[in-house]
Design an enzyme around this catalytic site. Structure first.
Site, PDB file in Angstrom:
ATOM      1  N   CYS A   1       3.286   5.853  25.812  1.00  0.00           N
ATOM      2  CA  CYS A   1       3.109   6.501  27.116  1.00  0.00           C
ATOM      3  C   CYS A   1       4.117   7.521  27.172  1.00  0.00           C
ATOM      4  O   CYS A   1       5.513   7.198  28.034  1.00  0.00           O
ATOM      5  CB  CYS A   1       3.525   5.331  28.147  1.00  0.00           C
ATOM      6  SG  CYS A   1       3.339   5.899  29.940  1.00  0.00           S
TER       7      CYS A   1
ATOM      8  N   GLN B   1      -7.482  -0.713   3.847  1.00  0.00           N
ATOM      9  CA  GLN B   1      -8.392  -1.412   4.833  1.00  0.00           C
ATOM     10  C   GLN B   1      -9.946  -1.795   4.432  1.00  0.00           C
ATOM     11  O   GLN B   1     -10.612  -2.297   5.150  1.00  0.00           O
ATOM     12  CB  GLN B   1      -8.643  -0.664   6.153  1.00  0.00           C
ATOM     13  CG  GLN B   1      -7.167  -0.105   6.826  1.00  0.00           C
ATOM     14  CD  GLN B   1      -6.764  -1.271   7.582  1.00  0.00           C
ATOM     15  OE1 GLN B   1      -7.310  -2.488   7.697  1.00  0.00           O
ATOM     16  NE2 GLN B   1      -5.367  -1.158   7.825  1.00  0.00           N
TER      17      GLN B   1
ATOM     18  N   GLY C   1       0.668  -1.337   0.132  1.00  0.00           N
ATOM     19  CA  GLY C   1      -0.097  -0.133   0.062  1.00  0.00           C
ATOM     20  C   GLY C   1       0.697   1.321  -0.231  1.00  0.00           C
ATOM     21  O   GLY C   1       0.441   2.271  -0.707  1.00  0.00           O
TER      22      GLY C   1
ATOM     23  N   THR D   1      11.415  -6.606 -11.441  1.00  0.00           N
ATOM     24  CA  THR D   1      11.135  -7.910 -11.722  1.00  0.00           C
ATOM     25  C   THR D   1       9.598  -8.317 -10.874  1.00  0.00           C
ATOM     26  O   THR D   1       9.769  -8.309  -9.622  1.00  0.00           O
ATOM     27  CB  THR D   1      12.070  -9.076 -11.651  1.00  0.00           C
ATOM     28  OG1 THR D   1      13.118  -8.789 -12.456  1.00  0.00           O
ATOM     29  CG2 THR D   1      11.614 -10.479 -11.892  1.00  0.00           C
TER      30      THR D   1
ATOM     31  N   ASN E   1      -7.670   3.492   9.043  1.00  0.00           N
ATOM     32  CA  ASN E   1      -7.114   2.394   9.804  1.00  0.00           C
ATOM     33  C   ASN E   1      -7.254   2.586  11.281  1.00  0.00           C
ATOM     34  O   ASN E   1      -6.959   1.409  11.761  1.00  0.00           O
ATOM     35  CB  ASN E   1      -5.678   2.354   9.346  1.00  0.00           C
ATOM     36  CG  ASN E   1      -4.829   3.616   9.612  1.00  0.00           C
ATOM     37  OD1 ASN E   1      -5.437   4.791   9.225  1.00  0.00           O
ATOM     38  ND2 ASN E   1      -3.627   3.640  10.174  1.00  0.00           N
TER      39      ASN E   1
END
Lengths: 403, 388
Positions: free
Chosen positions: B332, B183, B72, B240, B149
């Site tokens: 965090c 998604q 993607g 390729t 997403n």
């Protein structure tokens, strides 16, 4: 056994009086510890130690041993020869056949010293004669006594010693000369520097890390282990105590005012560190606090946390500027690890508006009102340890022995 | 094989057994390079075109519009890189909630002189009117992802395409509409022609195909690649072709599209279960994805939930210790704003909610029993660690 010779210069130690032996013995021991498994013998002459090391020991191992040991002011790989002029000339010829003299061009000087005044030539005459030997061999070179590109050193002592490089050591006092302390090691920049500075004054240290998993990640623990490994050569090996601190943190969060969280956490850390110091027979605590750096590092906060410690709390960075601390961290090699993005404390335990001018009496009452002692005892009992050798490798951990 | 405890399908879905077998079969069977002129090369090239046609039919595309890529991100990059060749930079419209494969181009485009118009996505939706309001005569490209997403919100892609086409008629020049549909494919019906888009990015490993294989759908002949090589894939993606990977992707996609409705119904059942459990047993939890049965469209496969008071990275670790893999949107940390948190803030969620978000995503073989165990763990951990 083929050996190579290292000459070690002593600084502050050589100024010691009757207890100089104690410091020198410790220094010899500390260096030998780092040269294992290679055989080495050490002799001393005034202001110098001479190490003869198994020739198979790689130069970088020997260099690291001398450059990471406090008490060493300078060191050189040297050659020894008989104290006769002819022998010195022959040794000089051999020595200048290798780097940094062997390219045969540029400037040089000879620096000679003579502690044995019975030697027939004085220092100046020795320098002139050996300078002539160099110029005979390399006519393309010239003498520059002010800014030479290379120097040939010659010392006349019990024997004659010649060398061409003089590496700087860390100075200070040999680790373990000044007793033992417990370093509160976080994942930040400051505490490794604090530990390094106290080691420089001869303090042996074990490290304590407060781990609040899952509020702090395993990566944060790995980071602290890396910092302990970086410090270990300077500390002559160390033990890292990992204190499980999650339950205590949650208790503090739920049983104290939000603005007091950091203070109460520091108080708990002092209590736990004292308990571990008791077990390890350490006489002091070492922290990386610098006055005014953060809210918990005001005079009032320090006074409160000092009151929570039965042992003296040493803060070697207290008057240092952050830039100075960073410069030392870079020198030690801890900076790059310290700035990795794994926090040593989770945001949920950091108050938005921490108390900066606490009243020690009031806060001490609040601390006791939390009735957290049982949890702290449990944390001490469940503390795991990692032993780091002088080379920074983990030798053993309590987790392994439990398994 | 059941993937018990694995609730991070939106990050990557497990490779299906059929796709895995197909990969090995084709890798062993087709030894030639599709660009070679000898027999082995020719049969590999024929098979490649057969796969292209098959994959094109799964999204109602012309086979010539299907370009095989490495995934993607590369598919997005081909479209965005194409702009960098322009001698007369114009305007680009990018919603802030896009995947990093798109948003990381903002700085580059600006460096090349492009005017990048970033737009918010309130509640997780970019409305066609928002796009209409920012289009100018200089607009050359509009990006909008199909399924977000982080929260799973489904965008009105055909509605956005309509306003772009209307704008094209007004200004008399082409405006390229690119859709990151990573998604979406294999989860909801994707008909590229009905959607009215010019290009779209897809990734095989999101629908149980192999990693490192993807698709760029592109119907705009003006798109030109920056990279150079042997001219494969119409010059858009030199190198390729990964025939075995493409074959495995085709196998996975065929299966996903054939069973789309069955899988979707199953995912809805799981999603409804989570919503009901959290509403009944932990009403303090805040769902950041719209309810599945509301008028707002969202993917049945992704549920974003905020666990107030517990940083998402911490809660993710807690769940991992209980045997569950979910995704955290933020670190965090006081200052480390990670992508998930930034996306949620672009949707208008306050920092308290976004810093505590976790993403639960699942697939066709996730069982209701597994979902029940995860819900139990979330509820228990939340009440154990929330502030007393």
């Amino acid at each position: 056994m083929d050996t190579k010779l290292y000459l070690v210069r002593l600084g502050e130690i050589s100024l010691k009086g009757l207890n100089r032996d104690f410091f020198e013995k410790r220094l010899r021991h500390n260096i030998k510890d780092k040269l294992r498994p290679w055989n080495s013998t050490c002799t001393r002459q005034k202001g110098r130690l001479y190490f003869e090391i198994d020739a198979k020991c790689p130069d970088e191992i020997a260099d690291r041993a001398f450059s990471t040991t406090f008490g060493v002011v300078g060191f050189s790989q040297a050659v020894r020869c008989e104290k006769s002029f002819d022998a010195i000339v022959e040794a000089t010829k051999r020595l200048i056949s290798s780097p940094p003299f062997d390219d045969g061009t540029g400037s040089f000087k000879v620096e000679a010293s003579r502690s044995d005044k019975s030697f027939p030539l004085n220092s100046y005459q020795i320098a002139c004669e050996l300078g002539g030997v160099v110029l005979d061999r390399y006519p393309g070179m010239h003498v520059d006594v002010r800014h030479p590109e290379r120097i040939l050193f010659c010392e006349i002592r019990n024997d004659a010693y010649l060398y061409t490089s003089l590496r700087k050591g860390l100075g200070g006092l040999p680790v373990s000369c000044a007793g033992k302390g417990m370093l509160l090691l976080s994942g930040g920049i400051d505490s490794p520097v604090a530990g390094w500075r106290m080691a420089r004054r001869g303090l042996k240290q074990e490290c304590i890390y407060f781990h609040a998993y899952p509020y702090t990640s395993e990566m944060a623990l790995e980071k602290v282990k890396s910092l302990a490994a970086i410090l270990a050569p300077y500390l002559q090996g160390t033990r890292l105590h990992v204190v499980p601190f999650t339950d205590s943190q949650l208790w503090i969060r739920d049983h104290s005012n939000e603005e007091e969280h950091t203070l109460m956490m520091r108080a708990c850390m002092m209590k736990v560190a004292n308990a571990l110091a008791e077990k390890s027979e350490a006489l002091c605590l070492v922290t990386g606090e610098a006055l005014g750096q953060v809210a918990s590092q005001t005079l009032e906060s320090m006074a409160f946390t000092d009151g929570m410690s039965e042992r003296v709390v040493l803060r070697p960075l207290v008057g240092m500027d952050k830039e100075e601390i960073i410069a030392t961290a870079m020198k030690i090699g801890s900076y790059e690890t310290s700035i990795l993005p794994y926090e040593d404390c989770c945001v949920i335990f950091s108050p938005k508006h921490p108390l900066v001018r606490p009243d020690a009496t009031v806060e001490t009452d609040h601390f006791h009102a939390m009735a957290i002692e049982g949890l702290l005892d449990k944390a001490v009992a469940e503390t795991s340890t990692y032993d780091f050798g002088v080379d920074g490798r983990i030798l053993r951990s309590s987790c392994d022995s439990e398994a | 094989m059941l993937h018990t405890g694995y609730f991070d399908w939106a990050a990557t879905a497990p490779l299906s057994a059929d796709a895995s077998q197909e990969y090995v079969r084709i890798a062993e069977r087709y030894i030639g390079n599709p660009s070679s002129i000898h027999r082995e090369g020719r049969i590999a090239a024929q098979y490649l075109e057969q796969l292209r046609a098959e994959i094109a039919s799964c999204m109602n595309a012309e086979p010539k519009s299907v370009v095989f890529t490495a995934g993607g991100s590369e598919s997005d990059a081909i479209i965005l890189n194409s702009l960098l060749r322009s001698k007369a930079p114009g305007q680009v419209v990018i919603p802030r909630f896009e995947h990093a494969a798109v948003t990381q181009y903002v700085r580059i485009l600006e460096d090349f002189g492009w005017d990048v118009r970033l737009i918010q996505a309130p509640g997780g939706f970019v409305r066609p009117e928002q796009i209409a309001n920012v289009l100018t005569e200089k607009t050359r490209l509009v990006c909008c992802m199909f399924v977000n997403n982080v929260t799973g919100t489904i965008q009105d892609i055909s509605g956005i395409a309509s306003v772009i086409r209307a704008h094209e008629r007004n200004i008399g020049r082409k405006v390229h509409f690119h859709c990151d549909a990573v998604q979406a494919l294999g989860k909801i019906a994707v008909d590229v022609r009905a959607l009215g888009i010019d290009s779209a990015a897809f990734s095989a490993h999101k629908f149980c195909g192999p990693r490192g294989v993807g698709i760029l759908y592109n119907s705009n002949p003006a798109i030109a690649a920056l990279s150079r090589g042997g001219g494969q894939e119409n010059g858009l993606r030199p190198g390729t072709e990964n025939l075995a990977g493409i074959a495995a992707m085709a196998t996975a996609l065929r299966s996903a599209v054939n069973d789309l409705d069955i899988h979707l119904n199953h995912a809805r059942t799981i999603r409804r279960y989570f919503e009901r459990r959290f509403a009944e047993d932990a009403p303090e939890l805040v769902l950041l994805s719209p309810p599945i049965d509301s008028e707002l469209l969202s993917s049945s496969y992704i549920l974003s939930v905020s666990v107030p008071g517990i940083p998402s990275e911490v809660f993710t670790r807690m769940l991992f210790d209980q045997g569950f893999c979910v995704s955290s949107g933020s670190a965090c940390s006081n200052n480390a704003k990670q992508k998930g948190e930034g996306v949620l803030q672009a949707m208008g969620f306050d920092s308290r909610l976004s810093a505590s978000s976790v993403r639960i995503s699942y697939g066709y073989d996730t069982t209701l029993e597994d979902a029940r165990r995860l819900a139990d763990a979330i509820v228990e951990l939340f009440y154990k660690h929330m502030r007393k």
